[in-house]
Structure formats: structure tokens, C-alpha cells
Design a protein around this motif. Structure first.
Motif, PDB file in Angstrom:
ATOM      1  N   TYR A   1      -8.755 -13.644  -9.157  1.00  0.00           N
ATOM      2  CA  TYR A   1      -9.769 -14.191  -8.252  1.00  0.00           C
ATOM      3  C   TYR A   1     -10.441 -15.416  -8.873  1.00  0.00           C
ATOM      4  O   TYR A   1     -10.648 -16.436  -8.192  1.00  0.00           O
TER       5      TYR A   1
ATOM      6  N   GLU B   1      -8.293 -18.675  -8.689  1.00  0.00           N
ATOM      7  CA  GLU B   1      -8.322 -19.386  -7.412  1.00  0.00           C
ATOM      8  C   GLU B   1      -9.685 -19.978  -7.103  1.00  0.00           C
ATOM      9  O   GLU B   1      -9.785 -21.115  -6.625  1.00  0.00           O
ATOM     10  N   LYS B   2     -10.737 -19.212  -7.368  1.00  0.00           N
ATOM     11  CA  LYS B   2     -12.064 -19.592  -6.873  1.00  0.00           C
ATOM     12  C   LYS B   2     -12.866 -20.468  -7.826  1.00  0.00           C
ATOM     13  O   LYS B   2     -13.795 -21.165  -7.392  1.00  0.00           O
TER      14      LYS B   2
ATOM     15  N   GLU C   1     -17.671 -15.070   1.206  1.00  0.00           N
ATOM     16  CA  GLU C   1     -16.436 -14.870   1.954  1.00  0.00           C
ATOM     17  C   GLU C   1     -16.441 -13.589   2.784  1.00  0.00           C
ATOM     18  O   GLU C   1     -15.480 -13.321   3.510  1.00  0.00           O
TER      19      GLU C   1
ATOM     20  N   THR D   1     -12.517  -7.441  -3.178  1.00  0.00           N
ATOM     21  CA  THR D   1     -11.536  -8.465  -2.826  1.00  0.00           C
ATOM     22  C   THR D   1     -10.106  -7.943  -2.858  1.00  0.00           C
ATOM     23  O   THR D   1      -9.197  -8.595  -2.311  1.00  0.00           O
TER      24      THR D   1
ATOM     25  N   LEU E   1     -18.584 -15.264  -9.269  1.00  0.00           N
ATOM     26  CA  LEU E   1     -17.547 -14.630  -8.458  1.00  0.00           C
ATOM     27  C   LEU E   1     -18.151 -13.657  -7.447  1.00  0.00           C
ATOM     28  O   LEU E   1     -17.648 -13.533  -6.325  1.00  0.00           O
TER      29      LEU E   1
ATOM     30  N   ILE F   1     -19.293 -15.831  -4.601  1.00  0.00           N
ATOM     31  CA  ILE F   1     -18.191 -16.283  -3.756  1.00  0.00           C
ATOM     32  C   ILE F   1     -17.691 -15.147  -2.872  1.00  0.00           C
ATOM     33  O   ILE F   1     -17.444 -15.333  -1.667  1.00  0.00           O
TER      34      ILE F   1
ATOM     35  N   VAL G   1     -18.436 -25.278  -3.885  1.00  0.00           N
ATOM     36  CA  VAL G   1     -17.757 -24.109  -4.446  1.00  0.00           C
ATOM     37  C   VAL G   1     -18.615 -22.862  -4.294  1.00  0.00           C
ATOM     38  O   VAL G   1     -18.101 -21.761  -4.055  1.00  0.00           O
TER      39      VAL G   1
END
Length: 383
Positions: free
Chosen positions: A227, A230-231, A122, A220, A115, A118, A283
Motif C-alpha cells: 500500500y 503505491e500511495k 479512499e 485495504t 497511510l 489515505i 497526496v
């Protein structure tokens, strides 16, 4: 959704005392406050491969040992073997089952690392050189003040810490007590003391993962479970609901509180085995995956990790066995494993409740090096 009911604590369950725990680890999200993550709207079934058995025996410390005896002795509830993404062996015992969510313990740390990757990709986190204290409020001069994200990922924050499950006076026990007694995990890490210069010593420290969980949430603007839903849960096609245990303030217990089925745990291993791609969809950035499962600094090399178990190095919240085969593993107490051998295209999940774990600091009770030896033997047997 977070439960607010009165619940038992880990101390009530008498963890690390030798008491059997398999009836608890399969229903932690029912017993303790938790937040549920719905399964993917596009669930994907893991394909079946040619069934293969396990090696009947393996060698450890100069002796031949029985595979079935070891699995029984360590209260193994689930053992799942994937080769080339296909299920080759699947076995459940005790209170385990294909639809049973099991307590992750520190396997959760590797999910938190994903996470972070990610959130970085982002743009929520500007770089790994950014200070975690830019997002997570800490006291000036305390352990995490000015420490960069990269050092926290590598368990190299320099914070004073003892991760000894056999010692009720250790910091890890204080962390658990704080999360159960109405205290705040954020306040706990905000006042921790520094012992080493950041980036110089790799010391296994669950508080580092608490900081990473807070970092993801603050960066985030979303809770960790939200989170992750979704991710990771959605793109990886997770079939069953997942759960994060939360503290008394509703903050996810990033360092140990994930609950998933064996097959859904395996999806993270497969994602990393395939360089961050799941069924043709990217991903995670490939560079993040490589950096996560590579020893990136001399102080993180196998044998140099304080609080580590034997010949294991450390990446970004992933353990890295010595040798040049490229293996890596998420590891949790009580013998939870998501082990990946890319050279053999193998991912193995072992979910357990080894009742002797933590009753001493010794390999004879914790059996972590022996577990890795068996997983390697299983991978060799299936490839």
C-alpha cells in the motif's frame, strides 16, 4: 518480497546496551526479514539550493555546545537540510551515504499515520470514530476492544504499556521478542489489557502503531509495504528502494521497521509542510495534515504525554513541540528525526546511531531534547 533466511535478532545486535550500531542500521533489510518497495516509476530529484553551513554552536541548558561535537557524539550518519524544498546542506558520516537506506525506528509511525489518512480518504476506513476492533480481531474486553481509530492515532488507547528501552522487562521488549520468536503481532495486541479509559490519557505506546498497521492492512486488503509503495513511494517520486522489516509471520513491523534514504525520508516532511501536496499533486487531504500535526485534545498537550520526552505534545503519530511556531517532528530512538518548521519552510532529517541511547532513561544519554534544540538552531541559521 519477504526473506525467509535465518537471521540475527535485535537481541543479537545488543541494542540499547551501548554497543555501536552504525554498521547495523545501514543494512537492517539485509540482516533481517524484510519486504522491498520499488522506487517510483517517476523518480524526482530534490532541487539544489545555495549551500549553507551549520551553526558552529548552539545553546542548551544554559551552556554553549559544539554542533560538530554533538553530531559526532550521537553517531550521526546523515544530516539533510531543505529550505523551500531545496537541499541547502547534506552531510554523511560513518556508514551513512546518499544511497544508504537507514533504519527508521519510530519515524515509521508517521508514515503509518499518512497511510491511515489515505485509507480514510479512499473510504476503506469509514471514519475516525470507527472502532479498530471492527477490523482488527481482539478479545472481548481487552485493550483495543471498541477503541476508536482517532484515540489510537493519538496514542490514547488506554492500553497498559511501558515504553522503557532500558528495562528488558518492559512491554516494548516483549513486543520485540514476540515479533522475533515466531509469535504473532496480531495475537499480541489482541490480548493486551486496558489501564485507562480510551481518549483520556496520552501514553506513548508502540503497540498502538502495530494496531494502526493491522488496521490499514485489514481495511485495504493489502500489506503495508504494498500500500505504501503505491500511495507514497510512487507519487512522492522516491528515488531509492525502500524496505519494511517483517515479523516471523510476514507482517510489517509498523512501529519501527521502515528503511529509507535520508532524501526519501525528507519527502514525507515536505509533503506535510506543503499541506499534503507534492509537486502540485494532492497526496493527502489538507484537513488530515492539519489534524495530524495539531494537538487536538488537552491530554495530548506538551508535558502531559506519558513516556514523552520533555515539552512535546502529540498529534496523529507526530510529535509537536511546545510553542506557537507550528513545528512538528517524526522521532525515533537512537535519534532519528524528520523535523519540520513550516514557518521557516525547513525540513531536516537526522539519521543516527547514538550508542548511549536507551542505556538509561535520562536525557544525558538519550539526548532527545538536545537534538530538538540543535534542529531548531539549524532551522534558524538557514532562514
Amino acid at each position: 518480497m519477504t526473506s525467509s533466511r535465518t537471521t540475527p535478532t535485535l537481541r543479537d545486535l545488543a541494542v540499547f546496551t551501548g554497543r555501536p550500531q552504525h554498521q547495523n542500521f545501514c543494512r537492517m533489510a539485509e540482516m533481517l526479514p524484510s519486504r522491498t518497495m520499488a522506487p517510483s516509476s517517476r523518480p524526482s530529484t530534490l532541487p539544489e539550493g545555495e549551500p549553507s553551513g551549520l551553526p558552529p554552536a548552539y545553546r542548551f541548558e544554559g551552556t554553549t555546545r559544539s554542533t560538530s561535537a554533538f553530531l559526532s557524539d550521537t553517531d550521526t550518519a546523515a544530516l539533510l537540510v531543505l529550505v523551500d524544498g531545496r537541499v541547502r546542506h547534506e552531510h554523511y558520516a560513518l556508514s551513512g551515504g546518499p544511497d544508504v537506506p537507514w533504519m527508521s525506528m519510530s519515524v515509521a509511525k508517521s508514515f503509518v499515520s499518512a497511510l491511515v489518512g489515505i485509507a480514510l480518504d479512499e473510504g476503506h476506513i469509514p471514519s475516525l470514530d470507527a472502532a479498530v476492533s471492527d477490523f482488527v480481531p481482539v478479545r472481548p474486553g481487552s485493550a483495543y476492544d471498541g477503541v476508536c481509530v482517532r484515540d489510537v492515532l493519538r496514542m490514547s488507547s488506554g492500553a497498559r504499556w511501558t515504553e522503557d528501552y532500558s528495562d528488558p522487562r518492559s512491554e516494548v521488549f516483549r513486543l520485540v521478542q514476540e515479533s522475533e520468536s515466531g509469535g504473532s503481532l496480531a495475537e499480541f495486541v489482541a490480548s493486551m489489557e486496558r489501564e485507562y479509559e480510551p481518549g483520556t490519557v496520552c501514553r506513548y505506546n508502540s503497540a498502538d502503531t502495530v494496531v494502526l498497521g493491522l488496521l490499514v492492512s485489514r481495511a485495504t486488503g493489502r500489506g503495508l509495504a504494498d500500500y505504501m509503495r503505491e500511495k507514497l513511494c510512487e507519487p512522492l517520486g522516491m528515488v531509492s528502494p525502500g524496505h519494511w522489516l517483517v515479523d516471523s509471520r510476514g507482517i510489517e513491523l509498523a512501529y519501527y521497521g521502515l528503511n529509507l534514504t535520508a532524501r526519501d525520508y525528507a519527502r514525507l516532511g515536505e509533503l506535510y509542510r506543503n499541506g499534503g501536496v507534492w509537486q502540485g499533486i494532492r497526496v493527502l487531504p489538507a484537513e488530515w495534515v492539519t489534524d495530524s500535526v495539531t494537538v487536538g485534545s488537552p491530554h495530548c498537550e506538551p508535558g502531559r504525554v506519558l513516556g514523552g520526552q520533555g515539552p512535546l505534545g502529540y498529534g496523529y503519530q507526530w510529535w509537536i513541540p511546545e510553542g506557537d511556531r507550528g513545528e512538528f517532528s517524526a522521532i525515533g530512538v537512537y535519534n532519528q528525526y524528520v523535523y519540520v518548521d513550516p514557518a521557516g519552510a525547513t525540513t531536516i532529517v537526522k539519521l543516527s546511531a547514538n550508542r548511549t541511547f536507551g542505556t538509561s532513561p535520562d536525557e544525558a544519554t538519550n539526548r532527545e531534547r538536545e537534538t530538538l534544540t540543535l534542529l531548531r538552531a539549524i532551522a534558524a541559521h538557514n532562514t
